[in-house]
Structures are given as structure tokens and as C-alpha cells.
Design an enzyme around this catalytic site. Sequence first.
Site, PDB file in Angstrom:
ATOM      1  N   GLY A 113     -19.386  17.696 -33.681  1.00 33.79           N
ATOM      2  CA  GLY A 113     -19.463  17.313 -32.277  1.00 33.79           C
ATOM      3  C   GLY A 113     -19.808  15.843 -32.149  1.00 33.79           C
ATOM      4  O   GLY A 113     -20.372  15.240 -33.067  1.00 33.79           O
ATOM      5  N   CYS A 114     -19.488  15.257 -31.012  1.00 27.69           N
ATOM      6  CA  CYS A 114     -19.688  13.815 -30.838  1.00 27.69           C
ATOM      7  C   CYS A 114     -21.171  13.444 -30.827  1.00 27.69           C
ATOM      8  O   CYS A 114     -21.632  12.637 -31.642  1.00 27.69           O
ATOM      9  CB  CYS A 114     -18.979  13.316 -29.591  1.00 27.69           C
ATOM     10  SG  CYS A 114     -19.379  14.199 -28.065  1.00 27.69           S
ATOM     11  N   HIS A 115     -21.957  14.022 -29.916  1.00 33.10           N
ATOM     12  CA  HIS A 115     -23.388  13.735 -29.897  1.00 33.10           C
ATOM     13  C   HIS A 115     -24.027  14.115 -31.232  1.00 33.10           C
ATOM     14  O   HIS A 115     -24.874  13.387 -31.758  1.00 33.10           O
ATOM     15  CB  HIS A 115     -24.080  14.523 -28.778  1.00 33.10           C
ATOM     16  CG  HIS A 115     -23.650  14.168 -27.401  1.00 33.10           C
ATOM     17  ND1 HIS A 115     -23.987  12.975 -26.795  1.00 33.10           N
ATOM     18  CD2 HIS A 115     -22.917  14.862 -26.490  1.00 33.10           C
ATOM     19  CE1 HIS A 115     -23.488  12.948 -25.570  1.00 33.10           C
ATOM     20  NE2 HIS A 115     -22.836  14.078 -25.360  1.00 33.10           N
ATOM     21  N   ALA A 116     -23.607  15.263 -31.768  1.00 37.50           N
ATOM     22  CA  ALA A 116     -24.174  15.747 -33.027  1.00 37.50           C
ATOM     23  C   ALA A 116     -23.922  14.766 -34.165  1.00 37.50           C
ATOM     24  O   ALA A 116     -24.794  14.555 -35.012  1.00 37.50           O
ATOM     25  CB  ALA A 116     -23.587  17.114 -33.360  1.00 37.50           C
ATOM     26  N   SER A 117     -22.742  14.161 -34.190  1.00 35.98           N
ATOM     27  CA  SER A 117     -22.430  13.205 -35.260  1.00 35.98           C
ATOM     28  C   SER A 117     -23.434  12.066 -35.289  1.00 35.98           C
ATOM     29  O   SER A 117     -23.916  11.663 -36.357  1.00 35.98           O
ATOM     30  CB  SER A 117     -21.019  12.633 -35.065  1.00 35.98           C
ATOM     31  OG  SER A 117     -20.033  13.627 -35.224  1.00 35.98           O
TER      32      SER A 117
END
Length: 306
Positions: A113-117
Site C-alpha cells: 500500500g502507498c501509506h504503508a510503503s
Amino acid sequence: MHKIFIDGSAGTTGLRIRERLSQRKDLELMILPDELRKDPSARAEMLNKSDISFLCLPDQAAIEAVSLIHDPDTVVIDTSTAHRTADGWTYGMPELTGLREQIKTSTRIANPGCHASGFISLVRPLVELGLLSKDSALSCFSLTGYSGGGKKMIAEYEAEDRDPLLDAPRIYALPQAHKHLPEMAKLCSLTRDPVFSPIVASYYSGMEVSVSLTRDMLSCSLEDIKTAYKDYYKTGLIRYDDSTEGGFISASSFSGRDDMIVSAFGNDERITLISRFDNLGKGASGAAIQNMNIRLGLNESEGLVI
């Protein structure tokens, strides 16, 4: 020539993947006509004929797409949330210890995921190296451009008569149940989810994820963290860089790119960790193409903007 299919090529992630791959001469893009885009039998045929299929779909549709595949050699790169913590799936962040080798042979790759990255890139190395306790109570703020919300949000932000409230940044996911939290905790071996505040602002793309630390959380200094990042991120599309824009850091500084930089600022008492990247790049499409390149034995930055 490798055959590539994008299931869900009309969404923002799928469109960016298609845009990047359409420039490649070493790949054959398999494209369904618009009238068959949601036809299960037509999709199943493409999924099973492809060497690699990207799933750029909502979670339930991605699960359905996987169920349509009967060819054991078809490689799936799923950009949805559906399989990021699922057994039998490889998490597609090759810069993390051991994952590049798994990606090379996996037929089921879950794109981060974007935020997770951004969060994982900052926290995972410190926990892994024993510099930050896995029991730490962490908080994370994450700024994103509005393209991360997909076509509906893009239309809202780009409308001529848009709501004036969209002119200022907006915090969302207020119940602390954001869909990226499970992967953030699992990939960093955390015993508790971080307090997570995602914020969407009035610019198209780019992300700036920050995690705040205090001295009591750490068994190291600020300089130790900087050294740890430099040593950890020697291979791949993540690197350490603590340059600023005259003391400021813009969340859109990596818009249009497919790589990421991590930084650490502050002093030994109070530290801010920051990752910068494009929510459509290393936060979505760029990461998916990087995983494809690795799986095909190619240069992992082939066809990407870095």
C-alpha cells in the site's frame, strides 16, 4: 516476449502501469476491448494466457480474479489490499531483507500500500536491527496527493465548482481502522498498530510519510539511524538522502517518479523520520513494475522514472 495483462486498466494505478509498459519493446501488452473489460470469461482467458497479470481492482474483485486462474505458471501482482497479509503471498517490497529472493520465484506477489510503503521503509529497518522496540507505541502522519483517492476523488478536486473545503489539507480515516494498518504492523513485526493519520491535500501526486520518535524509544542516536538507513538501502529503489528545500520538505517533490528516499532529522532526544515518494509510483504502479522486472529477471528499474 513476455505477455502482460492488466486487469483493471481503467483505474489510476492500472493506467499508470499501462502508460509505463506501453513504452517497452520487450513486453506484449494484452488488452481487452472496453466492452469485455468486466466479462468474467474474457478476463479469465487473458489471466490464464498471460505470463504476468497485474490486478488493479477493488479487494473483492481481486479475490475473484485469482479464483479464475488455473494456469500454475501465471504470475499475479495484486495491487489491492486483499492479499498483503495473506499466507502464500510474497510482499512486494524487495528492499526488505529476504523479499527480493522470494519475489524472483513467487507466482503470487502482493503489492504494498502507498501509506504503508512509507511507514514500513522507515520502521522495518530499525526494528529489524534492534534499534527500535517492536513494542513501541508509534504515531504516523502521511500526506498524499488526491490521485491516491482514485477517479472519483480526482474528479472532485479538479471540478471547476469544487467545495472550498478541498482547498486545505483534510485528515481522514478518523476511526483508526485504515486498511493499511495490518501490513504496517505485520511487516514491521510490531505488537500494536501505530496511531495513523493520513492527510489528503490539494495537489495531484506525491507522498510524505513521517514517524516521530523520542529518545526513550531507541537504543541508538540520530547518527546511528542515518547510518542504518544508508547500509540497509544499498540495493533497489529506496535510498537515504537528508537534503531539504531550504529547510522545508515538499510532499510533491517525488511526483512522477518511481523511487523513494528516506531521511532522519532532529536530535538525539526528538527525531522525525520521513519518506518521500509518489503515491502512484513507488506507492503503487512503480512498485508493481519493479516487482515484475525482478520476477522476469530484468533490471528492476527498467521502464521506470528514477
